[in-house]
Design a protein around this motif. Sequence first.
Motif, PDB file in Angstrom:
ATOM      1  N   UNK A 185     -11.545 -10.885   8.466  1.00 15.07           N
ATOM      2  CA  UNK A 185      -9.911 -10.911   8.148  1.00 15.07           C
ATOM      3  C   UNK A 185      -9.776 -10.737   6.621  1.00 15.07           C
ATOM      4  N   UNK A 186     -10.582 -11.418   5.920  1.00 12.54           N
ATOM      5  CA  UNK A 186     -10.528 -11.352   4.453  1.00 12.54           C
ATOM      6  C   UNK A 186     -10.701  -9.690   3.981  1.00 12.54           C
ATOM      7  N   UNK A 187     -11.588  -9.118   4.340  1.00 13.87           N
ATOM      8  CA  UNK A 187     -11.845  -7.630   3.940  1.00 13.87           C
ATOM      9  C   UNK A 187     -10.492  -6.789   4.556  1.00 13.87           C
ATOM     10  N   UNK A 188     -10.067  -7.095   5.575  1.00 19.47           N
ATOM     11  CA  UNK A 188      -9.110  -6.385   6.360  1.00 19.47           C
ATOM     12  C   UNK A 188      -7.684  -6.748   5.625  1.00 19.47           C
ATOM     13  N   UNK A 189      -7.662  -7.942   5.044  1.00 14.76           N
ATOM     14  CA  UNK A 189      -6.252  -8.124   4.271  1.00 14.76           C
ATOM     15  C   UNK A 189      -6.229  -7.349   3.167  1.00 14.76           C
ATOM     16  N   UNK A 190      -7.493  -7.476   2.380  1.00 18.66           N
ATOM     17  CA  UNK A 190      -7.597  -6.912   0.978  1.00 18.66           C
ATOM     18  C   UNK A 190      -7.244  -5.241   1.149  1.00 18.66           C
ATOM     19  N   UNK A 191      -7.994  -4.706   2.029  1.00 20.58           N
ATOM     20  CA  UNK A 191      -7.762  -3.332   2.502  1.00 20.58           C
ATOM     21  C   UNK A 191      -6.314  -2.812   2.669  1.00 20.58           C
ATOM     22  N   UNK A 192      -5.664  -3.775   3.777  1.00 22.47           N
ATOM     23  CA  UNK A 192      -4.213  -3.536   3.997  1.00 22.47           C
ATOM     24  C   UNK A 192      -3.361  -3.499   2.606  1.00 22.47           C
ATOM     25  N   UNK A 193      -3.746  -4.506   1.761  1.00 32.49           N
ATOM     26  CA  UNK A 193      -3.019  -4.727   0.467  1.00 32.49           C
ATOM     27  C   UNK A 193      -3.015  -3.388  -0.263  1.00 32.49           C
ATOM     28  N   UNK A 194      -4.457  -2.689  -0.266  1.00 29.49           N
ATOM     29  CA  UNK A 194      -4.646  -1.624  -1.104  1.00 29.49           C
ATOM     30  C   UNK A 194      -3.915  -0.725  -0.549  1.00 29.49           C
ATOM     31  N   UNK A 195      -3.487  -0.421   0.785  1.00 30.26           N
ATOM     32  CA  UNK A 195      -2.887   0.481   1.265  1.00 30.26           C
ATOM     33  C   UNK A 195      -1.687   0.330   1.111  1.00 30.26           C
ATOM     34  N   UNK A 196      -0.902  -0.700   1.179  1.00 37.39           N
ATOM     35  CA  UNK A 196       0.550  -0.996   0.800  1.00 37.39           C
ATOM     36  C   UNK A 196       0.568  -0.611  -0.560  1.00 37.39           C
ATOM     37  N   UNK A 197      -0.130  -1.021  -1.453  1.00 36.80           N
ATOM     38  CA  UNK A 197       0.104  -0.541  -2.856  1.00 36.80           C
ATOM     39  C   UNK A 197       0.238   0.924  -3.020  1.00 36.80           C
ATOM     40  N   UNK A 198      -0.784   1.618  -2.285  1.00 39.46           N
ATOM     41  CA  UNK A 198      -0.719   2.907  -2.506  1.00 39.46           C
ATOM     42  C   UNK A 198       0.482   3.632  -1.736  1.00 39.46           C
ATOM     43  N   UNK A 199       1.002   3.006  -0.539  1.00 45.24           N
ATOM     44  CA  UNK A 199       2.272   3.336  -0.093  1.00 45.24           C
ATOM     45  C   UNK A 199       3.347   3.037  -1.025  1.00 45.24           C
ATOM     46  N   UNK A 200       3.427   2.258  -1.556  1.00 44.78           N
ATOM     47  CA  UNK A 200       4.354   2.183  -2.540  1.00 44.78           C
ATOM     48  C   UNK A 200       4.470   2.976  -3.764  1.00 44.78           C
ATOM     49  N   UNK A 201       3.546   3.233  -4.265  1.00 41.12           N
ATOM     50  CA  UNK A 201       3.284   4.431  -5.198  1.00 41.12           C
ATOM     51  C   UNK A 201       3.817   5.657  -4.842  1.00 41.12           C
ATOM     52  N   UNK A 202       3.318   6.127  -3.754  1.00 40.79           N
ATOM     53  CA  UNK A 202       3.954   7.288  -3.185  1.00 40.79           C
ATOM     54  C   UNK A 202       5.333   7.546  -2.888  1.00 40.79           C
ATOM     55  N   UNK A 203       5.801   6.138  -2.322  1.00 37.15           N
ATOM     56  CA  UNK A 203       7.336   6.181  -2.154  1.00 37.15           C
ATOM     57  C   UNK A 203       8.160   6.182  -3.402  1.00 37.15           C
ATOM     58  N   UNK A 204       7.746   5.431  -4.496  1.00 37.34           N
ATOM     59  CA  UNK A 204       8.128   5.514  -5.710  1.00 37.34           C
ATOM     60  C   UNK A 204       8.157   6.990  -6.320  1.00 37.34           C
ATOM     61  N   UNK A 205       7.140   7.389  -5.967  1.00 42.41           N
ATOM     62  CA  UNK A 205       6.816   9.041  -6.638  1.00 42.41           C
ATOM     63  C   UNK A 205       8.126   9.868  -6.128  1.00 42.41           C
ATOM     64  N   UNK A 206       8.175   9.795  -4.886  1.00 37.62           N
ATOM     65  CA  UNK A 206       9.048  10.686  -4.173  1.00 37.62           C
ATOM     66  C   UNK A 206      10.462  10.291  -4.543  1.00 37.62           C
ATOM     67  N   UNK A 207      10.835   8.963  -4.391  1.00 40.61           N
ATOM     68  CA  UNK A 207      12.053   8.716  -4.843  1.00 40.61           C
ATOM     69  C   UNK A 207      12.429   8.876  -6.130  1.00 40.61           C
ATOM     70  N   UNK A 208      11.526   9.026  -7.247  1.00 42.36           N
ATOM     71  CA  UNK A 208      12.104   9.755  -8.626  1.00 42.36           C
ATOM     72  C   UNK A 208      12.121  10.956  -8.452  1.00 42.36           C
ATOM     73  N   UNK A 209      11.276  11.903  -7.765  1.00 46.62           N
ATOM     74  CA  UNK A 209      11.482  13.311  -7.580  1.00 46.62           C
ATOM     75  C   UNK A 209      12.667  13.752  -6.766  1.00 46.62           C
ATOM     76  N   UNK A 210      13.109  12.874  -6.053  1.00 46.94           N
ATOM     77  CA  UNK A 210      14.448  13.277  -5.458  1.00 46.94           C
ATOM     78  C   UNK A 210      15.710  12.930  -6.264  1.00 46.94           C
ATOM     79  N   UNK A 211      15.680  12.026  -7.041  1.00 45.65           N
ATOM     80  CA  UNK A 211      16.647  11.631  -7.920  1.00 45.65           C
ATOM     81  C   UNK A 211      16.502  12.629  -9.193  1.00 45.65           C
ATOM     82  N   UNK A 212      15.599  13.534  -9.349  1.00 41.00           N
ATOM     83  CA  UNK A 212      15.501  14.204 -10.369  1.00 41.00           C
ATOM     84  C   UNK A 212      14.998  13.877 -11.780  1.00 41.00           C
ATOM     85  N   UNK A 213      14.699  12.344 -11.487  1.00 43.28           N
ATOM     86  CA  UNK A 213      14.198  11.733 -12.811  1.00 43.28           C
ATOM     87  C   UNK A 213      12.546  12.259 -13.340  1.00 43.28           C
TER      88      UNK A 213
END
Length: 74
Positions: A38-66
């Motif tokens: 469960x500890x390893x899975x939690x760290x792995x899941x947090x890693x994926x959430x951070x990557x998802x957040x980076x991707x979402x932020x990138x596409x938001x900036x791209x859509x806004x034209x920033x």
Amino acid sequence: MRGHVHSLKQMAGPRIAHATLKGPSVVKEIIIGTVLGLGAASFWKMHHWNEKKKTRTFYDFLEKGEISVVAEEE
């Protein structure tokens, strides 16, 4: 004579103290494995959430034209 035979039986062989070595506790092993898993899975899941957040932020900036993406010419 009977007492003599009894003392010979006691002396016939030394009593070996059996080592009280315990094998691995199955319940303990399962609990440790579950906690580590469960500890390893939690760290792995947090890693994926951070990557998802980076991707979402990138596409938001791209859509806004920033930011813009320019293909590299070869």
